[in-house]
Structures are given as structure tokens and as C-alpha cells.
Motif scaffolding. Structure first.
Motif, short mmCIF file in Angstrom:
data_model
loop_
_atom_site.label_atom_id
_atom_site.label_comp_id
_atom_site.label_asym_id
_atom_site.label_seq_id
_atom_site.Cartn_x
_atom_site.Cartn_y
_atom_site.Cartn_z
N ALA A 25 1.59 -35.72 3.20
CA ALA A 25 1.82 -36.30 4.52
C ALA A 25 3.31 -36.42 4.81
N GLU A 26 4.08 -36.90 3.84
CA GLU A 26 5.52 -37.04 4.02
C GLU A 26 6.20 -35.70 4.25
N HIS A 27 5.81 -34.69 3.49
CA HIS A 27 6.42 -33.36 3.62
C HIS A 27 6.08 -32.69 4.95
N LEU A 28 4.89 -32.97 5.48
CA LEU A 28 4.44 -32.29 6.70
C LEU A 28 4.65 -33.10 7.97
N GLY A 29 4.97 -34.38 7.84
CA GLY A 29 5.10 -35.22 9.02
C GLY A 29 3.76 -35.51 9.68
N ILE A 30 2.73 -35.54 8.86
CA ILE A 30 1.37 -35.86 9.30
C ILE A 30 0.96 -37.14 8.60
N SER A 31 0.23 -38.01 9.26
CA SER A 31 -0.15 -39.26 8.60
C SER A 31 -1.13 -39.01 7.45
N ARG A 32 -1.04 -39.85 6.43
CA ARG A 32 -1.96 -39.76 5.30
C ARG A 32 -3.38 -39.99 5.78
N ALA A 33 -3.55 -40.88 6.76
CA ALA A 33 -4.89 -41.15 7.30
C ALA A 33 -5.50 -39.90 7.93
N THR A 34 -4.67 -39.08 8.57
CA THR A 34 -5.16 -37.84 9.17
C THR A 34 -5.64 -36.87 8.09
N ILE A 35 -4.85 -36.74 7.03
CA ILE A 35 -5.23 -35.86 5.92
C ILE A 35 -6.51 -36.37 5.28
N ASN A 36 -6.59 -37.66 5.05
CA ASN A 36 -7.78 -38.26 4.45
C ASN A 36 -9.01 -38.02 5.32
N ALA A 37 -8.86 -38.22 6.62
CA ALA A 37 -9.99 -38.03 7.54
C ALA A 37 -10.49 -36.59 7.50
N LEU A 38 -9.57 -35.63 7.49
CA LEU A 38 -9.97 -34.23 7.41
C LEU A 38 -10.68 -33.94 6.10
N GLU A 39 -10.11 -34.39 5.00
CA GLU A 39 -10.71 -34.12 3.70
C GLU A 39 -12.09 -34.75 3.55
N LYS A 40 -12.32 -35.86 4.20
CA LYS A 40 -13.62 -36.54 4.13
C LYS A 40 -14.57 -36.08 5.23
N GLY A 41 -14.10 -35.22 6.13
CA GLY A 41 -14.94 -34.72 7.21
C GLY A 41 -15.27 -35.76 8.26
N ARG A 42 -14.38 -36.74 8.42
CA ARG A 42 -14.64 -37.85 9.33
C ARG A 42 -14.00 -37.71 10.70
N SER A 43 -13.14 -36.76 10.89
CA SER A 43 -12.45 -36.68 12.17
C SER A 43 -12.49 -35.26 12.69
#
Length: 79
Positions: A25-43
Motif C-alpha cells: 500500500a505504501e509503495h503504490l499509494g493505495i490504502s491497505r484497506a483497498t488491497i485487503n478488500a480486493l484480496e478478500k473479494g469484498r469490494s
């Protein structure tokens, strides 16, 4: 590949490379919550640009190809 499979694949690739969600998230400028949501299929609201950034970071790319009339190995395994 559906949305949940894409998220699971990104999670697997990230873990194989021993990268945490926080670091990615830090390297890409994307929130950790966004990455987590994608990985969990929630968003379903994550744009393709963010997905492409994540895949690029992990050394992969998003590709469009003709749909095959034949089932994939994954589809056969699910049946």
C-alpha cells in the motif's frame, strides 16, 4: 477468472513475494484497506488502474484475450 479469484491470486502472489499489505500500500499509494478488500473479494469498486498497479508491482500484468470455447482447468476442477 472472476473478481474473487483475481483477489485471491493477488493475495497469493503478494504472500509468495513476502510483501505485506501495508508495504504494498505504501509503495503504490493505495490504502491497505483497498488491497485487503480486493484480496478478500469484498469490494467491487476498485478500478482497473489500481488492479493493474498491484499486478505490475508484483511482476505481472493484466491481459485481454479471446474467450476460449473450451473450459479452463480451473473450471473443470470446480465441476
Amino acid at each position: 477468472m472472476d473478481y474473487q479469484e483475481l483477489g485471491a491470486t493477488i493475495a497469493r502472489l503478494r504472500k509468495e513475494q513476502k510483501v505485506t499489505q501495508t508495504v504494498m500500500a505504501e509503495h503504490l499509494g493505495i490504502s491497505r484497506a483497498t488491497i485487503n478488500a480486493l484480496e478478500k473479494g469484498r469490494s467491487g469498486d476498485i478500478g482497473v488502474r489500481k488492479v493493474m498497479k498491484m499486478l505490475d508491482y508484483l511482476g505481472y500484468e493484466l491481459a485481454v484475450r479471446d474467450k476460449s470455447p473450451w473450459p479452463t482447468l480451473e473450471e473443470l476442477r470446480r465441476e
